[in-house]
Write a protein that holds these residues in place. Sequence first.
Motif, PDB file in Angstrom:
ATOM      1  N   VAL A   7       0.833  -1.206   0.000  1.00 59.17           N
ATOM      2  CA  VAL A   7       0.000   0.000   0.000  1.00 59.17           C
ATOM      3  C   VAL A   7       0.862   1.248   0.000  1.00 59.17           C
ATOM      4  CG1 VAL A   7      -1.652   1.350   1.342  1.00 59.17           C
ATOM      5  CG2 VAL A   7      -1.995  -1.113   1.050  1.00 59.17           C
ATOM      6  N   MET A   8       1.902   1.261   0.838  1.00 61.01           N
ATOM      7  CA  MET A   8       2.794   2.427   0.900  1.00 61.01           C
ATOM      8  C   MET A   8       3.508   2.638  -0.425  1.00 61.01           C
ATOM      9  SD  MET A   8       4.454   2.366   4.735  1.00 61.01           S
ATOM     10  CE  MET A   8       5.654   3.618   4.240  1.00 61.01           C
ATOM     11  N   ARG A   9       3.920   1.540  -1.072  1.00 59.99           N
ATOM     12  CA  ARG A   9       4.626   1.677  -2.349  1.00 59.99           C
ATOM     13  C   ARG A   9       3.708   2.210  -3.444  1.00 59.99           C
ATOM     14  NH1 ARG A   9       6.718  -3.557  -4.204  1.00 59.99           N
ATOM     15  NH2 ARG A   9       5.920  -4.644  -2.378  1.00 59.99           N
ATOM     16  N   ILE A  10       2.452   1.763  -3.450  1.00 58.87           N
ATOM     17  CA  ILE A  10       1.515   2.218  -4.478  1.00 58.87           C
ATOM     18  C   ILE A  10       1.122   3.678  -4.259  1.00 58.87           C
ATOM     19  CG2 ILE A  10      -0.835   1.939  -5.381  1.00 58.87           C
ATOM     20  CD1 ILE A  10      -0.507  -1.074  -4.929  1.00 58.87           C
ATOM     21  N   PHE A  11       0.935   4.069  -3.005  1.00 55.53           N
ATOM     22  CA  PHE A  11       0.440   5.410  -2.723  1.00 55.53           C
ATOM     23  C   PHE A  11       1.545   6.434  -2.487  1.00 55.53           C
ATOM     24  CE2 PHE A  11      -3.458   3.121  -2.120  1.00 55.53           C
ATOM     25  CZ  PHE A  11      -4.451   4.043  -2.416  1.00 55.53           C
ATOM     26  N   PHE A  12       2.722   6.004  -1.985  1.00 54.57           N
ATOM     27  CA  PHE A  12       3.718   6.989  -1.563  1.00 54.57           C
ATOM     28  C   PHE A  12       5.141   6.741  -2.051  1.00 54.57           C
ATOM     29  CE2 PHE A  12       0.511   7.654   1.803  1.00 54.57           C
ATOM     30  CZ  PHE A  12       0.419   9.037   1.783  1.00 54.57           C
ATOM     31  N   THR A  13       5.674   5.546  -1.875  1.00 51.89           N
ATOM     32  CA  THR A  13       7.128   5.368  -1.916  1.00 51.89           C
ATOM     33  C   THR A  13       7.660   4.545  -3.080  1.00 51.89           C
ATOM     34  OG1 THR A  13       7.007   3.403  -0.493  1.00 51.89           O
ATOM     35  CG2 THR A  13       7.235   5.552   0.599  1.00 51.89           C
ATOM     36  N   GLY A  14       6.791   3.928  -3.885  1.00 51.42           N
ATOM     37  CA  GLY A  14       7.261   2.977  -4.890  1.00 51.42           C
ATOM     38  C   GLY A  14       8.052   3.603  -6.025  1.00 51.42           C
ATOM     39  N   ARG A  15       9.110   2.944  -6.443  1.00 50.71           N
ATOM     40  CA  ARG A  15       9.877   3.340  -7.627  1.00 50.71           C
ATOM     41  C   ARG A  15       9.408   2.569  -8.856  1.00 50.71           C
ATOM     42  NH1 ARG A  15      14.437   6.138  -7.060  1.00 50.71           N
ATOM     43  NH2 ARG A  15      15.270   5.223  -8.965  1.00 50.71           N
ATOM     44  N   GLY A  16       8.437   1.730  -8.682  1.00 52.05           N
ATOM     45  CA  GLY A  16       7.935   0.848  -9.729  1.00 52.05           C
ATOM     46  C   GLY A  16       7.556  -0.465  -9.082  1.00 52.05           C
ATOM     47  N   THR A  17       6.274  -0.663  -8.844  1.00 49.09           N
ATOM     48  CA  THR A  17       5.802  -1.845  -8.125  1.00 49.09           C
ATOM     49  C   THR A  17       5.057  -2.757  -9.080  1.00 49.09           C
ATOM     50  OG1 THR A  17       5.583  -0.546  -6.084  1.00 49.09           O
ATOM     51  CG2 THR A  17       4.409  -2.650  -6.184  1.00 49.09           C
ATOM     52  N   PHE A  18       5.561  -3.978  -9.235  1.00 52.81           N
ATOM     53  CA  PHE A  18       4.942  -4.943 -10.133  1.00 52.81           C
ATOM     54  C   PHE A  18       4.309  -6.056  -9.305  1.00 52.81           C
ATOM     55  CE2 PHE A  18       7.836  -2.681 -12.807  1.00 52.81           C
ATOM     56  CZ  PHE A  18       7.245  -2.669 -14.071  1.00 52.81           C
ATOM     57  N   LEU A  19       2.999  -6.219  -9.456  1.00 46.58           N
ATOM     58  CA  LEU A  19       2.261  -7.209  -8.684  1.00 46.58           C
ATOM     59  C   LEU A  19       1.624  -8.224  -9.620  1.00 46.58           C
ATOM     60  CD1 LEU A  19       0.444  -4.837  -6.144  1.00 46.58           C
ATOM     61  CD2 LEU A  19       2.588  -6.082  -5.818  1.00 46.58           C
ATOM     62  N   PRO A  20       1.621  -9.500  -9.217  1.00 44.58           N
ATOM     63  CA  PRO A  20       1.018 -10.542 -10.071  1.00 44.58           C
ATOM     64  C   PRO A  20      -0.500 -10.430 -10.100  1.00 44.58           C
ATOM     65  CG  PRO A  20       1.705 -11.456  -7.949  1.00 44.58           C
ATOM     66  CD  PRO A  20       2.205 -10.042  -7.981  1.00 44.58           C
ATOM     67  N   ARG A  21      -1.068 -10.755 -11.276  1.00 41.51           N
ATOM     68  CA  ARG A  21      -2.518 -10.829 -11.423  1.00 41.51           C
ATOM     69  C   ARG A  21      -2.962 -12.279 -11.308  1.00 41.51           C
ATOM     70  NH1 ARG A  21      -1.937  -8.004 -16.698  1.00 41.51           N
ATOM     71  NH2 ARG A  21      -3.000  -9.813 -17.579  1.00 41.51           N
ATOM     72  N   GLY A  22      -4.239 -12.457 -11.068  1.00 42.97           N
ATOM     73  CA  GLY A  22      -4.780 -13.802 -10.935  1.00 42.97           C
ATOM     74  C   GLY A  22      -4.706 -14.626 -12.206  1.00 42.97           C
ATOM     75  N   ASP A  23      -4.617 -13.951 -13.374  1.00 40.68           N
ATOM     76  CA  ASP A  23      -4.593 -14.673 -14.653  1.00 40.68           C
ATOM     77  C   ASP A  23      -3.180 -14.974 -15.130  1.00 40.68           C
ATOM     78  OD1 ASP A  23      -3.733 -12.147 -15.248  1.00 40.68           O
ATOM     79  OD2 ASP A  23      -5.159 -11.789 -16.874  1.00 40.68           O
ATOM     80  N   GLY A  24      -2.188 -14.734 -14.273  1.00 37.18           N
ATOM     81  CA  GLY A  24      -0.808 -15.003 -14.649  1.00 37.18           C
ATOM     82  C   GLY A  24      -0.067 -13.786 -15.175  1.00 37.18           C
ATOM     83  N   GLY A  25      -0.784 -12.699 -15.392  1.00 39.85           N
ATOM     84  CA  GLY A  25      -0.139 -11.474 -15.851  1.00 39.85           C
ATOM     85  C   GLY A  25       0.351 -10.628 -14.690  1.00 39.85           C
ATOM     86  N   THR A  26       0.743  -9.400 -15.009  1.00 39.45           N
ATOM     87  CA  THR A  26       1.329  -8.499 -14.025  1.00 39.45           C
ATOM     88  C   THR A  26       0.726  -7.115 -14.157  1.00 39.45           C
ATOM     89  OG1 THR A  26       3.423  -9.699 -14.152  1.00 39.45           O
ATOM     90  CG2 THR A  26       3.500  -7.513 -13.167  1.00 39.45           C
ATOM     91  N   ILE A  27       0.594  -6.427 -13.025  1.00 37.75           N
ATOM     92  CA  ILE A  27       0.215  -5.018 -13.017  1.00 37.75           C
ATOM     93  C   ILE A  27       1.425  -4.215 -12.558  1.00 37.75           C
ATOM     94  CG2 ILE A  27      -1.317  -3.255 -12.086  1.00 37.75           C
ATOM     95  CD1 ILE A  27      -3.391  -5.387 -11.575  1.00 37.75           C
ATOM     96  N   GLY A  28       1.840  -3.259 -13.358  1.00 38.57           N
ATOM     97  CA  GLY A  28       2.989  -2.432 -13.022  1.00 38.57           C
ATOM     98  C   GLY A  28       2.559  -1.039 -12.601  1.00 38.57           C
TER      99      GLY A  28
END
Length: 396
Positions: free
Chosen positions: A173-194
Motif C-alpha cells: 500500500v505504501m509503495r503504491i500510494f507513496f514510496t514505490g519506484r515501480g511496483t509490479f504485482l502478479p494478477r490472478g490470470d498469470g499477468g502483471t500489473i505495473g
Amino acid sequence: MTTAGTLHRIKSIDIVRGAIMVIMALDHVRDYFHITAFTADPLDPQSTTAALYFTRWITHFCAPSFMLLSGISAYLAGQNKTVTDTSSFLIKRGFWLIFVEIVFMTFGFSFDITFKTIFLAVLWALGCSMIVLGLLVRFVSPKTIMVVGCILIFGHNFLNYVKVAENSTLDIVMRIFFTGRGTFLPRGDGGTIGFLYVILPWSGIMMAGYGLGTLYKRGFPEERRRKMLLTSGIVLTILFIVLRFINGYGDTAHWAVQKTGFQTFLSFMNVSKYPPSLLFTLMTQGPILIILAFTEKADNALARIFTVYGKVPFFYFMLHFYLIHILIMIAVLSSGYTWQQATDDKLFFKFRPLDFGYELGIVYVIWLLIVASLYIPCKWFGAYRARAKQWWLSYL
C-alpha cells in the motif's frame, strides 16, 4: 478583469502546457529509438554524456508541470460550475483516464495483444489525482486543498524512513500510494500489473495547482499575479539549491563528489522522479512558476505553435505515443529483424529489441518530425472542439 485578460491568462497556461508536451515527446522518442535506452542510465554521471543527460533531464519538467497546470485548469473550469458539478466531472474524468491507461495506453506502450503486463503510468497518476481532487472539492476550500497538497509535497519523503515488513500488505500500500519506484504485482490470470507512478505525491502537485488557480480567477490583478508567481518560483528554486546542497531530507538519491566538477554537477541535479521527491518537485516547479510569470504577455510564433499543442493535450498525448510505436515497428522490421525476433516474449516492449536503436542526433530528428507531423491534426482538433462544444469532447 476584462474578457481579453481572461483569455490571455488561459492562453499563457496553454503555451507552457504545449511546451512541456513537445518536450515530453522527446523522452518517449528516446525510449524507443535511442540505442542505449534500455541498456544504460542517461542520468549516470560516470557513464553519460552532457547531451544525453540533458535530453533526459529536461523531460523531468513534463509530468509535474502537467499535474500543476491540470490543477489550475480544474479550478478555472469550475468557475462556471457548481461545486457538485465540478466534483462530479473531476471524478468521472479521473476514472475515464484510468480506463484509458489500462486499455489504450498499456497497448500503446507494449503492442502486446495479450496484455501480459498492465502499465499504470502518468494517466493513472493523473486520473487518481483528479479523483482525489474531486472528492476534496466537495468539502474544503481551494486554500485548504493547496495546504493539503503542500503537506503531501513537503512531507511524503518522511515515509522513506518508515520501515515495514517487505512485501507485506502495508508495504505494498505504501509503495503504491507513496514510496514505490515501480511496483509490479502478479494478477490472478498469470499477468502483471505495473504501478509505475505512485498516487499521492503526484496528487499533491495537482492540489497545489488547484489552489494556485485562485490567482487566475476573474478580477485578480494581473501584475500582482505575475509578481506572486515570480517570487514563489524564485523561492522554490533557491529552496531546492539549499536543500540539495545539505544533502539530507527531500531525496533518497544523495549527490556525491565525482571525478570532475561537471560530473559532480550532474550528480547534484540528478533527483528522483520515481516517486517524485520533494527536491524533484522544487527543481521543476520553481522554474515553471517563473516561466508562467514571463509568458503572461507572450505573443510570438513559438508561443502560438506551443498553444496549438497545449489546447489538446490528451489528443496529442495519445496520438504521439501510437505514432512513435508504429514508427519503431516499421524501423525494426525493415532493418532485418523477423516478426518472431521483434515480438519476442522477453522484450519489455514489442518491436523494441534491446540491441536496436540510433545515435542521439537521429533521435532528435525523429522527435522533430513527429512533433511537426502532429501540428495540423492538433490544430484541426482544437478548432473542432471549440466549435462543436459537445459534452464528450471535454473528456478528450
